[in-house]
Design a protein around this motif. Structure first.
Motif, PDB file in Angstrom:
ATOM      1  N   MET A  71      27.660 -44.522  69.293  1.00  0.00           N
ATOM      2  CA  MET A  71      28.551 -45.585  69.778  1.00  0.00           C
ATOM      3  C   MET A  71      28.234 -46.903  69.068  1.00  0.00           C
ATOM      4  O   MET A  71      27.069 -47.279  68.935  1.00  0.00           O
ATOM      5  N   LYS A  72      29.298 -47.601  68.633  1.00  0.00           N
ATOM      6  CA  LYS A  72      29.123 -48.874  67.950  1.00  0.00           C
ATOM      7  C   LYS A  72      30.107 -49.909  68.491  1.00  0.00           C
ATOM      8  O   LYS A  72      31.168 -49.562  69.001  1.00  0.00           O
ATOM      9  N   VAL A  73      29.737 -51.179  68.343  1.00  0.00           N
ATOM     10  CA  VAL A  73      30.594 -52.273  68.795  1.00  0.00           C
ATOM     11  C   VAL A  73      31.649 -52.580  67.743  1.00  0.00           C
ATOM     12  O   VAL A  73      31.329 -52.804  66.575  1.00  0.00           O
ATOM     13  N   LEU A 133      34.389 -50.716  71.949  1.00  0.00           N
ATOM     14  CA  LEU A 133      33.431 -49.779  71.353  1.00  0.00           C
ATOM     15  C   LEU A 133      34.145 -48.647  70.628  1.00  0.00           C
ATOM     16  O   LEU A 133      35.301 -48.341  70.922  1.00  0.00           O
ATOM     17  N   MET A 134      33.420 -48.012  69.697  1.00  0.00           N
ATOM     18  CA  MET A 134      33.954 -46.844  69.019  1.00  0.00           C
ATOM     19  C   MET A 134      32.916 -45.728  68.995  1.00  0.00           C
ATOM     20  O   MET A 134      31.737 -45.970  68.731  1.00  0.00           O
ATOM     21  N   ARG A 135      33.377 -44.517  69.300  1.00  0.00           N
ATOM     22  CA  ARG A 135      32.521 -43.343  69.167  1.00  0.00           C
ATOM     23  C   ARG A 135      32.631 -42.869  67.725  1.00  0.00           C
ATOM     24  O   ARG A 135      33.689 -42.462  67.262  1.00  0.00           O
ATOM     25  N   THR A 136      31.519 -42.935  67.005  1.00  0.00           N
ATOM     26  CA  THR A 136      31.514 -42.553  65.595  1.00  0.00           C
ATOM     27  C   THR A 136      30.578 -41.365  65.378  1.00  0.00           C
ATOM     28  O   THR A 136      29.867 -40.932  66.294  1.00  0.00           O
ATOM     29  N   GLY A 142      38.846 -43.580  64.416  1.00  0.00           N
ATOM     30  CA  GLY A 142      37.781 -43.371  65.387  1.00  0.00           C
ATOM     31  C   GLY A 142      38.300 -43.513  66.795  1.00  0.00           C
ATOM     32  O   GLY A 142      39.418 -43.978  67.012  1.00  0.00           O
ATOM     33  N   GLU A 143      37.487 -43.105  67.757  1.00  0.00           N
ATOM     34  CA  GLU A 143      37.901 -43.156  69.150  1.00  0.00           C
ATOM     35  C   GLU A 143      37.362 -44.428  69.796  1.00  0.00           C
ATOM     36  O   GLU A 143      36.164 -44.600  69.901  1.00  0.00           O
ATOM     37  N   GLU A 144      38.282 -45.289  70.211  1.00  0.00           N
ATOM     38  CA  GLU A 144      37.885 -46.568  70.795  1.00  0.00           C
ATOM     39  C   GLU A 144      37.951 -46.528  72.319  1.00  0.00           C
ATOM     40  O   GLU A 144      38.796 -45.862  72.904  1.00  0.00           O
TER      41      GLU A 144
END
Length: 426
Positions: free
Chosen positions: A286-288, A279-282, A197-199
């Protein structure tokens, strides 16, 4: 005013470099500091994990008006509480608030309780129960030591065998010491374009009510190019994040940043200081990934150089609860930090290697693991130096940084060659 920064790494040197610009500061101190901090501050040889020794120093040095506590360990141990108990003004969260980083279990429970988006997880203090859960969930899966582990207590396990071995390392072999007495097991989040994922790191100033995000940045955790090798404290960073936009900023502020501040208040643990959101773009928004209760390292090295507003003015507003009265402004462009490490880091490495530094151009050197020995600059840690460069965009900044890297050397030095190239859109 006179200000003392507590810590001895690259983050502390970067904070001191920013504070040095403030017309409100007469003299800077650093406890314990390194060879770089000694160039702009008076290093103080006191063990900052010994609260009584720190308080004794503070009482004997009343000329110091303000203390900035930046590392995770003294924050978790309650150093801010100890300093405030003798009437000292501080920047940094108290012990109760620092629990948001000191215990991953607490952080996950907070997010689940208040509906802050994060990965599905379960917490265990029993190895057998954790093993059963891991086998039931399967791989890929993420294992996190509950306590502080120098930024290395997270294992991303792609296979069930890796997960079983990782669980044994953390809970039975105690690879991360007492930090692994309890463990958080969570799903491996997947991103829109990249795996896992993209952090993005979002550091924020907060006085417990107002929260102001800083510029975004992206960290490179793995030791080698292409995100290979072991997890480290961070091999480099760049700012801004390429996939960040106004829509994401609004979404994150409304669903993650402000709700976290409100959740900490609701728990009776108001947070004042720098609150870091990993954070991560899923594919589900967005999630922590994690919280930190302080400035990130090496994120600080690319964020603070872009700050136009007086950092000390911001610190005081956080302490006084008046952050809403300050307009925080940033430079245009980009910033890149390439970390230079000792051979063998993050496992075994030698210290005391003489460092040679040539022409840096207009790049800035941030010292992390350095010391002076017999008048010579030598290595004194795993991550030794950070080369920081600004440019009109990330590519321009990284070219300048790597040009400067070529003019630094010591026996066994290594760095990644791909800092700033990930997450490029299109």
């Amino acid at each position: 005013m006179n200000v003392l920064v507590i810590g001895n790494g690259g983050r502390e040197h970067a904070v001191l470099q920013a504070l040095k610009k403030s017309p409100k500061i007469d003299k800077l101190y650093c406890m314990k500091g390194n060879a770089g901090t000694a160039e702009i501050a008076e290093n103080v040889n006191v063990d900052y994990m010994n609260a009584e020794a720190v308080k004794k120093f503070a009482l004997e040095n009343p000329q110091i008006d303000y203390y900035v506590v930046t590392p995770d360990d003294p924050l978790a141990a309650g150093l801010v509480d100890e300093l405030e108990s003798i009437g000292k003004r501080c920047f940094g969260p108290n012990k109760a608030a620092a629990q948001i980083e000191a215990s991953k279990a607490f952080a996950k429970e907070l997010m689940h309780k208040y509906g802050i988006p994060t990965a599905k997880s379960a917490t265990f203090d029993n190895y057998g129960d954790a093993l059963d859960y891991v086998r039931k969930e399967g791989a890929p899966i993420v294992l996190k030591a509950d306590g502080l582990a120098l930024g290395k207590g997270v294992l991303i396990c792609e296979t069930l065998k890796q997960a079983e071995e990782g669980l044994k390392e953390i809970m039975l072999d105690k690879t991360f010491g007492s930090a692994g007495n309890k463990i958080v097991v969570e799903e491996c989040m997947r991103g829109l374009k990249y795996t896992p994922g993209e952090e993005v790191s979002v550091l924020c100033f907060t006085d417990g009510n107002t929260i102001v995000p800083m510029l975004t940045s992206c960290d490179h955790k793995r030791a080698f190019d292409g995100d290979k090798g072991l997890n480290t404290g961070g091999m480099g960073t760049f700012s801004p994040c390429p996939f960040w936009n106004e829509q994401l900023e609004k979404e994150v502020y409304e669903t993650i940043l402000l709700p976290t501040v409100k959740a900490m208040n609701a728990e009776g643990k108001p947070f004042k200081g720098c609150l870091y959101f990993g954070l991560m773009r899923t594919d589900k928004g967005m999630k922590v990934v994690e919280y930190n209760s302080r400035f990130g390292d090496p994120e600080t090295q690319v964020v603070l150089p872009m700050l136009k507003t007086d950092l000390f003015e911001i610190f005081q507003a956080v302490t006084d609860g008046t952050l809403d009265k300050i307009k925080i402004e940033w430079e245009e462009g980009a910033c890149v930090c390439v970390v230079l490490a000792s051979g063998g880091y993050p496992v075994h490495y030698q210290k005391g290697k003489e460092i040679t530094i040539g022409d840096m151009g207009d790049c800035t050197l941030v010292h992390a693991g350095t010391a002076l020995k017999d008048g010579k600059l030598v290595t004194n840690g795993g991550r030794v130096l950070g080369v920081v460069a600004k440019g009109e965009n990330v590519e321009a900044a990284r070219k300048k940084a790597y040009a400067a890297v070529k003019n630094i050397s010591w026996e066994g030095m290594y760095c990644r060659s791909d800092i700033g190239v990930k997450y490029r859109e299109g």
